[in-house]
Design an enzyme around this catalytic site. Structure first.
Site, mmCIF file in Angstrom:
data_model
loop_
_atom_site.group_PDB
_atom_site.id
_atom_site.type_symbol
_atom_site.label_atom_id
_atom_site.label_comp_id
_atom_site.label_asym_id
_atom_site.label_seq_id
_atom_site.Cartn_x
_atom_site.Cartn_y
_atom_site.Cartn_z
ATOM 1 C CB CYS A 123 -0.921 -0.023 1.215
ATOM 2 S SG CYS A 123 -2.146 1.307 1.231
ATOM 3 C CB CYS A 151 -6.951 -1.221 6.368
ATOM 4 S SG CYS A 151 -6.342 -1.356 4.662
#
Length: 368
Positions: free
Chosen positions: A101, A198
């Site tokens: 990410c 997440c």
């Protein structure tokens, strides 16, 4: 004073970064990445970059009187982070999605946005330090070892590091950051930290991978390293090298505890062995990102093979032709393909790559 883009996740850390920089007189612009469908994500408790977090980031921006942008990166995130996460498990490896990410939707895309907006820097809430060295910017561990995130920033390129700022890197601990949030009057001062991965906030990543890569959830055999079949499993996605739980009847052999020694996607076999059989002194890593000039001779340093382990002494050699880092550990360790190997000289990050099964062919994305 400078124009600075702040990556605002809606949490305490990035909000304090925005507040401190604005207080110092910089022209601060906030940007939040929308990584999920906005309506569905509002109900996703524990996730970052979701609906409530976007609302919180906007509230902080309003409190500080700074402009705030929301960038839709849902498709990119699904392809380059979630898709890579599933692909890595399907290969029998263990992914590090936070590094992917940072490598893609965060630093690559936000640095590009910052430049488009005429900003001189991108600031984030990461706990790491960027120091000016004799040869340019260096990435160092945070002052608070319990919060240090330098391991997750090892794929940041030298160009990105030159543009990045990490204002929280020198903070003594999280309590000091929350105290700053309260002093600045930020509405997220008491907000809880995000937990788990997440995009799987309940921690059940195997169901996600099974939907995206059904072969990874197909049943197979649990086999002892000597070839004996000890039991069955419900998908290689549930196993990673070094794991000792979830093996059922294959957890023990003659009173000896067994651990996952290898995951073989081609045969769908999970190979188990006593813990001492897993330890090795030799490892390889690909997709190496160097934050120093790539060494032309073997180099002694310390390496972290997992995010939560302490650095261990090693000797590294860079094989530029093969695009592989050869790692020789002073003390045997457990190497889980897919995890990151991050190299340190003291507190300084030298670079990092992704661990490979010995003899495997590297898959590209390498940066020198």
């Amino acid at each position: 004073m400078a124009r600075i883009l702040v990556a605002m996740s809606g949490g305490v850390d990035s909000s304090v970064v925005a507040g401190l920089l604005a207080e110092q007189g910089h022209e601060v612009i906030g940007a939040t990445l929308q990584l999920y469908d906005h309506g569905a994500a509002i109900q996703k408790k524990g996730a970052c970059c979701a609906g409530q977090d976007i609302h919180d980031a906007r509230s902080v921006a309003d409190r500080l009187g700074i402009p705030h942008y929301v960038l839709d990166r849902e498709q990119v995130f699904r392809r380059e982070v979630i898709g890579d996460f599933a692909d890595t498990y399907a290969r029998g490896e263990t992914p590090v999605p936070c590094i992917r990410c940072n490598q893609t939707v965060k630093f690559r895309d936000l640095v590009a946005l910052a430049r488009d907006l005429g900003c001189e820097a991108l600031a984030t809430g990461h706990y790491a330090r960027r120091l000016e060295g004799p040869d340019g910017p260096e990435l160092h561990r945070a002052a608070d070892p319990a919060r240090d995130q330098s391991y997750f920033l090892a794929a940041t390129t030298r160009e990105q590091l030159a543009f990045a700022r990490f204002p929280l890197g020198g903070m003594p601990d999280k309590a000091a950051v929350r105290a700053e949030a309260a002093r600045l009057g930020l509405p997220v001062a008491a907000k809880a930290d995000s937990q788990d991965i997440c995009f799987v906030p309940e921690g059940r990543y195997d169901g996600l991978v099974a939907r995206l890569r059904p072969d990874a959830a197909a049943p197979g055999e649990v086999v002892h390293q000597d070839g004996r079949v000890l039991g069955g499993h419900a998908g290689i996605v549930r196993y990673t090298v070094g794991q000792g739980r979830g093996l059922g009847a294959a957890s023990w052999d003659g009173g000896r505890k067994l651990y996952v020694a290898a995951v073989e996607p081609g045969t769908r076999r999970v190979v188990v062995a006593p813990r001492e059989a897993l330890a090795t002194r030799e490892a390889e890593a690909g997709e190496v990102n160097w934050l120093i000039a790539p060494p032309t001779a073997p180099l002694r340093c310390t390496v972290k093979l997992r995010a939560r382990e302490a650095p261990r002494a090693a000797r590294i050699a860079w094989d530029a032709g093969a695009g592989l880092l050869r790692i020789s550990l002073e003390e045997p360790g457990i190497v889980a393909p897919g995890q990151a190997c991050v190299m340190y000289d003291g507190d300084r990050v030298l670079g990092g790559g992704f661990l490979r099964a010995r003899g495997s062919v590297d898959r590209g994305r390498a940066a020198a």
